[in-house]
Design a protein around this motif. Structure first.
Motif, mmCIF file in Angstrom:
data_model
loop_
_atom_site.group_PDB
_atom_site.id
_atom_site.type_symbol
_atom_site.label_atom_id
_atom_site.label_comp_id
_atom_site.label_asym_id
_atom_site.label_seq_id
_atom_site.Cartn_x
_atom_site.Cartn_y
_atom_site.Cartn_z
ATOM 1 N N CYS A 1 59.332 77.895 37.863
ATOM 2 C CA CYS A 1 58.220 78.374 38.678
ATOM 3 C C CYS A 1 57.847 79.795 38.298
ATOM 4 C CB CYS A 1 58.559 78.265 40.158
ATOM 5 S SG CYS A 1 57.088 78.411 41.195
ATOM 6 N N HIS B 1 53.839 77.865 37.827
ATOM 7 C CA HIS B 1 52.911 78.077 38.942
ATOM 8 C C HIS B 1 51.523 77.574 38.564
ATOM 9 C CE1 HIS B 1 50.139 80.488 41.463
ATOM 10 N NE2 HIS B 1 51.041 80.247 42.400
ATOM 11 N N LEU C 1 49.373 74.466 40.274
ATOM 12 C CA LEU C 1 48.017 74.623 40.815
ATOM 13 C C LEU C 1 47.072 73.605 40.197
ATOM 14 C CD1 LEU C 1 47.597 78.512 40.893
ATOM 15 C CD2 LEU C 1 48.164 76.979 42.800
ATOM 16 N N ARG D 1 47.803 70.008 41.522
ATOM 17 C CA ARG D 1 47.255 69.819 42.873
ATOM 18 C C ARG D 1 45.735 69.724 42.820
ATOM 19 N NH1 ARG D 1 48.366 67.147 45.959
ATOM 20 N NH2 ARG D 1 47.388 68.231 47.676
ATOM 21 N N ASN E 1 53.765 85.760 47.784
ATOM 22 C CA ASN E 1 52.371 85.318 47.659
ATOM 23 C C ASN E 1 52.257 84.095 46.755
ATOM 24 O OD1 ASN E 1 51.531 87.373 49.344
ATOM 25 N ND2 ASN E 1 50.856 88.708 47.683
ATOM 26 N N LEU E 2 53.007 84.089 45.647
ATOM 27 C CA LEU E 2 52.978 82.938 44.739
ATOM 28 C C LEU E 2 53.490 81.681 45.444
ATOM 29 C CD1 LEU E 2 54.275 84.538 41.425
ATOM 30 C CD2 LEU E 2 51.962 83.714 41.891
ATOM 31 N N GLU E 3 54.612 81.823 46.139
ATOM 32 C CA GLU E 3 55.177 80.657 46.831
ATOM 33 C C GLU E 3 54.235 80.169 47.930
ATOM 34 O OE1 GLU E 3 59.300 78.985 48.776
ATOM 35 O OE2 GLU E 3 59.251 81.022 47.992
ATOM 36 N N ASN E 4 53.670 81.107 48.697
ATOM 37 C CA ASN E 4 52.740 80.711 49.764
ATOM 38 C C ASN E 4 51.512 80.001 49.215
ATOM 39 O OD1 ASN E 4 54.408 81.740 51.745
ATOM 40 N ND2 ASN E 4 53.365 83.716 51.829
ATOM 41 N N SER E 5 51.046 80.426 48.029
ATOM 42 C CA SER E 5 49.876 79.762 47.448
ATOM 43 C C SER E 5 50.192 78.314 47.104
ATOM 44 C CB SER E 5 49.364 80.519 46.215
ATOM 45 O OG SER E 5 50.241 80.382 45.117
ATOM 46 N N LEU E 6 51.412 78.050 46.664
ATOM 47 C CA LEU E 6 51.805 76.674 46.342
ATOM 48 C C LEU E 6 51.976 75.843 47.610
ATOM 49 C CD1 LEU E 6 54.423 77.347 43.523
ATOM 50 C CD2 LEU E 6 52.068 76.528 43.261
ATOM 51 N N SER F 1 50.737 76.309 50.558
ATOM 52 C CA SER F 1 49.476 76.079 51.272
ATOM 53 C C SER F 1 48.650 74.956 50.640
ATOM 54 C CB SER F 1 48.652 77.363 51.333
ATOM 55 O OG SER F 1 48.159 77.711 50.059
ATOM 56 N N LEU F 2 48.886 74.677 49.367
ATOM 57 C CA LEU F 2 48.178 73.590 48.695
ATOM 58 C C LEU F 2 48.947 72.268 48.749
ATOM 59 C CD1 LEU F 2 46.821 75.473 45.563
ATOM 60 C CD2 LEU F 2 45.516 74.652 47.530
#
Length: 179
Positions: free
Chosen positions: A51, A56, A60, A63, A141-146, A148-149
């Motif tokens: 990751c 990452h 993205l 998804r 932030n990187l983990e939250n972006s994943l 959240s998707l």
């Protein structure tokens, strides 16, 4: 049917095969199509081992193609760049640059700023803590972006088994399957 396991470090080749516009130039747009089997026989359409920046980006994109995606982070969302390399080293360089600038009395004087270069002090532990905090913020932030998707972020390292379609979580020992 073949297993699709993406290892994060191979992003440029995957970007090309997925049709992603990248620094390698515009590439024709394609849609990644997995098997039509919706029997639920697999946990994920795509499992990505690693990751860092590459993993990452792959997650993205997967998804974006509506694929059920898992990332085996190995406890290291963001990879070497975010956690031990680029981000913390640039934070340390920025801090040292500020100290150097503050000690350049002649340059500051030309801008109308007066300082005593002998009074400029710094706290090494404070600077290191700033670098670590910055890396942790970006990692989060990187983990939250994943998340959240809808990407499943699995904390353990992904280990390929001797069976097709299987990836073992190094922390829990659980076996996941991917198309």
């Amino acid at each position: 049917m073949r297993s699709l396991v993406i290892v994060g470090a191979c992003l440029p080749a995957l970007a090309w095969s997925f049709g992603v516009n990248s620094r390698f130039g515009a590439v024709r747009s394609t849609h990644l199509q997995m098997s039509d089997s919706n029997s639920g026989e697999f946990d994920f359409d795509v499992a990505i081992i690693g990751c860092g920046v590459g993993g990452h980006g792959c997650a993205l994109h997967a998804r974006g193609q509506s694929l059920k995606t898992a990332v085996f982070a190995g406890g290291d969302v963001g990879g070497t760049c975010v956690n031990r390399g680029c981000v913390p080293s640039k934070a340390l360089l920025a801090a040292s640059g500020r100290v150097r600038d503050m000690k350049d009395a002649a340059h500051l004087s030309a801008m109308g700023i007066s300082v005593n270069p002998d009074d400029v002090t710094y706290d090494r532990a404070g600077i290191a803590a700033h670098a670590k905090d910055l890396a942790n913020k970006i990692k989060g932030n990187l983990e939250n972006s994943l998340v959240s998707l809808g990407v499943d972020v699995i904390e353990g390292r992904g280990i390929l088994t001797d069976q097709p379609h299987q990836i073992k979580d190094s922390v829990t020992g659980k076996i996941y399957t991917a198309k």
